[in-house]
Design a protein around this motif. Structure first.
Motif, PDB file in Angstrom:
ATOM      1  N   GLU A   1     149.424  11.438  43.636  1.00 56.99           N
ATOM      2  CA  GLU A   1     150.043  10.770  44.786  1.00 56.99           C
ATOM      3  C   GLU A   1     149.034  10.526  45.897  1.00 56.99           C
ATOM      4  O   GLU A   1     149.060   9.492  46.568  1.00 56.99           O
ATOM      5  CB  GLU A   1     151.222  11.591  45.308  1.00 56.99           C
ATOM      6  N   VAL A   2     148.143  11.491  46.100  1.00 59.21           N
ATOM      7  CA  VAL A   2     147.122  11.331  47.142  1.00 59.21           C
ATOM      8  C   VAL A   2     146.176  10.190  46.776  1.00 59.21           C
ATOM      9  O   VAL A   2     145.810   9.366  47.618  1.00 59.21           O
ATOM     10  CB  VAL A   2     146.313  12.634  47.336  1.00 59.21           C
ATOM     11  N   PHE A   3     145.785  10.123  45.476  1.00 63.90           N
ATOM     12  CA  PHE A   3     144.923   9.024  45.024  1.00 63.90           C
ATOM     13  C   PHE A   3     145.643   7.683  45.182  1.00 63.90           C
ATOM     14  O   PHE A   3     145.036   6.690  45.587  1.00 63.90           O
ATOM     15  CB  PHE A   3     144.508   9.224  43.563  1.00 63.90           C
ATOM     16  N   ASP A   4     146.944   7.644  44.846  1.00 66.22           N
ATOM     17  CA  ASP A   4     147.715   6.404  44.973  1.00 66.22           C
ATOM     18  C   ASP A   4     147.737   5.898  46.413  1.00 66.22           C
ATOM     19  O   ASP A   4     147.666   4.697  46.662  1.00 66.22           O
ATOM     20  CB  ASP A   4     149.155   6.616  44.488  1.00 66.22           C
ATOM     21  N   GLU A   5     147.848   6.844  47.354  1.00 68.17           N
ATOM     22  CA  GLU A   5     147.905   6.468  48.774  1.00 68.17           C
ATOM     23  C   GLU A   5     146.595   5.852  49.257  1.00 68.17           C
ATOM     24  O   GLU A   5     146.567   5.168  50.287  1.00 68.17           O
ATOM     25  CB  GLU A   5     148.235   7.697  49.628  1.00 68.17           C
ATOM     26  N   GLN A   6     145.518   6.093  48.503  1.00 63.80           N
ATOM     27  CA  GLN A   6     144.201   5.593  48.920  1.00 63.80           C
ATOM     28  C   GLN A   6     143.831   4.266  48.255  1.00 63.80           C
ATOM     29  O   GLN A   6     142.726   3.750  48.458  1.00 63.80           O
ATOM     30  CB  GLN A   6     143.127   6.641  48.590  1.00 63.80           C
ATOM     31  N   LYS A   7     144.763   3.683  47.472  1.00 63.53           N
ATOM     32  CA  LYS A   7     144.445   2.440  46.755  1.00 63.53           C
ATOM     33  C   LYS A   7     144.097   1.298  47.706  1.00 63.53           C
ATOM     34  O   LYS A   7     143.123   0.569  47.499  1.00 63.53           O
ATOM     35  CB  LYS A   7     145.621   2.040  45.853  1.00 63.53           C
ATOM     36  N   GLU A   8     144.913   1.119  48.736  1.00 64.53           N
ATOM     37  CA  GLU A   8     144.682   0.026  49.684  1.00 64.53           C
ATOM     38  C   GLU A   8     143.342   0.203  50.408  1.00 64.53           C
ATOM     39  O   GLU A   8     142.590  -0.747  50.583  1.00 64.53           O
ATOM     40  CB  GLU A   8     145.835  -0.018  50.692  1.00 64.53           C
ATOM     41  N   LYS A   9     143.067   1.451  50.800  1.00 67.72           N
ATOM     42  CA  LYS A   9     141.809   1.745  51.481  1.00 67.72           C
ATOM     43  C   LYS A   9     140.622   1.459  50.558  1.00 67.72           C
ATOM     44  O   LYS A   9     139.611   0.879  50.969  1.00 67.72           O
ATOM     45  CB  LYS A   9     141.792   3.208  51.917  1.00 67.72           C
TER      46      LYS A   9
ATOM     47  N   ARG B   1     141.777  16.081  51.862  1.00 66.23           N
ATOM     48  CA  ARG B   1     140.854  15.500  52.837  1.00 66.23           C
ATOM     49  C   ARG B   1     139.671  14.814  52.123  1.00 66.23           C
ATOM     50  O   ARG B   1     139.178  13.776  52.580  1.00 66.23           O
ATOM     51  CB  ARG B   1     140.325  16.572  53.800  1.00 66.23           C
ATOM     52  N   CYS B   2     139.210  15.415  51.007  1.00 66.05           N
ATOM     53  CA  CYS B   2     138.106  14.817  50.245  1.00 66.05           C
ATOM     54  C   CYS B   2     138.512  13.447  49.701  1.00 66.05           C
ATOM     55  O   CYS B   2     137.737  12.485  49.756  1.00 66.05           O
ATOM     56  CB  CYS B   2     137.701  15.731  49.084  1.00 66.05           C
ATOM     57  N   ILE B   3     139.728  13.359  49.161  1.00 66.00           N
ATOM     58  CA  ILE B   3     140.214  12.092  48.607  1.00 66.00           C
ATOM     59  C   ILE B   3     140.386  11.062  49.722  1.00 66.00           C
ATOM     60  O   ILE B   3     139.992   9.898  49.589  1.00 66.00           O
ATOM     61  CB  ILE B   3     141.550  12.305  47.864  1.00 66.00           C
ATOM     62  N   GLU B   4     140.965  11.507  50.833  1.00 66.96           N
ATOM     63  CA  GLU B   4     141.154  10.608  51.984  1.00 66.96           C
ATOM     64  C   GLU B   4     139.815  10.113  52.523  1.00 66.96           C
ATOM     65  O   GLU B   4     139.725   9.015  53.064  1.00 66.96           O
ATOM     66  CB  GLU B   4     141.933  11.329  53.087  1.00 66.96           C
ATOM     67  N   GLY B   5     138.778  10.934  52.355  1.00 63.02           N
ATOM     68  CA  GLY B   5     137.443  10.556  52.809  1.00 63.02           C
ATOM     69  C   GLY B   5     136.703   9.671  51.833  1.00 63.02           C
ATOM     70  O   GLY B   5     135.566   9.262  52.097  1.00 63.02           O
TER      71      GLY B   5
END
Length: 417
Positions: free
Chosen positions: A389-397, A360-364
């Motif tokens: 993987e979680v960091f990779d998912e946040q690249k576009e954001k 959740r912290c990374i997504e935030g």
């Protein structure tokens, strides 16, 4: 290389062409890389056995080696005991090593004299341990490799057979590596719809022998602390006025599987963390409505002699007294909850709450180095590798946020058509 029934290198067979028993053993390597062999003959198998034994002793003397019957198991056990007595390792580390050593002792290579271990023994052992996870395989490899290194220093063997030059490589597990698992947003909503109700419903005065794990589970979800760190907290670690917690200890498993309060998993684990509003509310409610009402409080002594009155304790029906809350107890409570809610068929563990916090912290949008400090990771590489993987998912954001920042500060390009 062949192996005799007694586990020693070489082979013994009847040579019809010479009408004698023959013993054959490798004697080094030739210039072209092939093995050299030494043969001995005798009228009986026993005579050949004796001659091979004599030759092995003679060869050991030529190499300057000490004659020894010590096994890999002997080396591993002694190394663990010495490191623990010299205070080079924590009690929890010692307990894990003993557990690994006991698992290793089930394999035949563990009880072969270290001087008699050959490549075939090692390759067989390495193929057998592929049923374990890659993490366990790595620990087994390190344990055996260290024992061989010590034997070289003791002049028992000439070289470490696991040396990279020998071409023997650490095997890979048959199992797929477990990915970091966190609760989905919907699963997390289910959990936080229930845990606060359990927290509010608990009254230690009315049910002093009933244990409630809701506060620990909520704190792990909203701080990312490890279960052991939460269960080792005392009142002196809490600074509600400044929304802070000092993390200095953990409940660990020591010798004979008993629990004790010891230092955090790593030096980086000893840290001060800030409480968000959710964690603050959980702690304040627990202190005001549960901790004050507790019939008994658990006073313990840490591994370095500090006396601590723990915030959390559980009634142990076997001992008929209050005792440490362990990570296993929190795990079981979380499994029961998730099974009841139909989350992942109850195949979960409380450590997922720590992963959920980090996710959740990374997504935030939290930066990796900040998350590293909150989680108590030794270095940022651990954080990046664990949550890659979680960091990779946040690249576009992240790229979109950067673009918005550039535009807001008139740093974007405007090219004429």
């Amino acid at each position: 290389m062949a192996t005799r029934k007694n586990g020693k290198p070489g082979s013994i067979f009847y040579d019809k062409s010479k009408d004698k028993w023959r013993g054959k053993i490798s004697d080094g390597v030739q210039d072209d890389g092939t093995f050299k062999y030494k043969s001995v003959y005798g009228k009986s198998k026993a005579e050949v056995e004796r001659k091979l034994a004599e030759y092995e002793k003679e060869r050991a003397k030529r190499q300057g080696l000490i004659d020894s019957d010590e096994t890999l198991n002997d080396y591993i056990i002694r190394d663990n005991e010495l490191d623990f007595r010299k205070r080079l390792i924590k009690e929890s580390t010692y307990a894990r090593r003993v557990s690994n050593q006991k698992a290793f002792s089930k394999f035949s290579i563990s009880n072969i004299p270290i001087q008699n271990i050959n490549r075939q023994h090692i390759e067989t052992f390495l193929s057998e341990i592929t049923v374990y996870s890659n993490s366990v395989i790595q620990k087994m490899w390190q344990m055996v490799n260290k024992a061989f290194d010590k034997a070289v220093w003791d002049n028992v063997i000439a070289r470490n057979p696991l040396d990279p030059a020998g071409g023997i490589k650490m095997p890979k597990s048959q199992r797929a590596d477990k990915e970091v698992s966190a609760l989905t947003l919907e699963e997390e909503k289910q959990v936080i719809a229930v845990l606060p109700k359990e927290l509010k419903a608990y009254n230690p005065k009315e049910t002093p022998y009933k244990n409630c794990y809701a506060p620990q589970l909520l704190l792990e979800l909203y701080t990312g602390m490890r279960s052991g760190e939460i269960n080792a907290l005392s009142l002196s670690d809490i600074d509600l006025e400044n929304h802070k917690i000092d993390v200095r200890y953990t409940v660990a498993r020591g010798k004979d599987y008993r629990s004790y309060i010891g230092p955090t998993k790593t030096k980086a684990g000893s840290r001060t963390i800030l409480l968000d509003d959710n964690a603050y509310m959980v702690l304040r409610y627990y202190l005001e409505h549960i901790y004050k009402k507790k019939k008994e409080r658990l006073l313990v002594e840490t591994s370095n002699g500090e006396k601590r009155c723990l915030l959390f304790s559980a009634y142990n029906s076997s001992l008929k007294q209050y005792d440490y809350v362990t990570s296993n107890q929190c795990n079981e409570a979380f499994k029961r909850l998730c099974k009841k809610l139909g989350i992942q068929d109850g195949k979960v563990n409380a450590h997922m709450l720590r992963h959920t916090f980090a996710t959740r912290c990374i997504e935030g949008g939290m930066q990796a180095h900040v998350l590293q400090k909150l989680l108590g990771h030794t270095d940022i590489g651990v954080t990046m590798n664990t949550y890659c993987e979680v960091f990779d998912e946040q690249k576009e954001k992240g790229l979109k946020q950067a673009q918005e920042y550039l535009n807001a500060n008139s740093l974007g390009l405007e090219l004429e058509k």
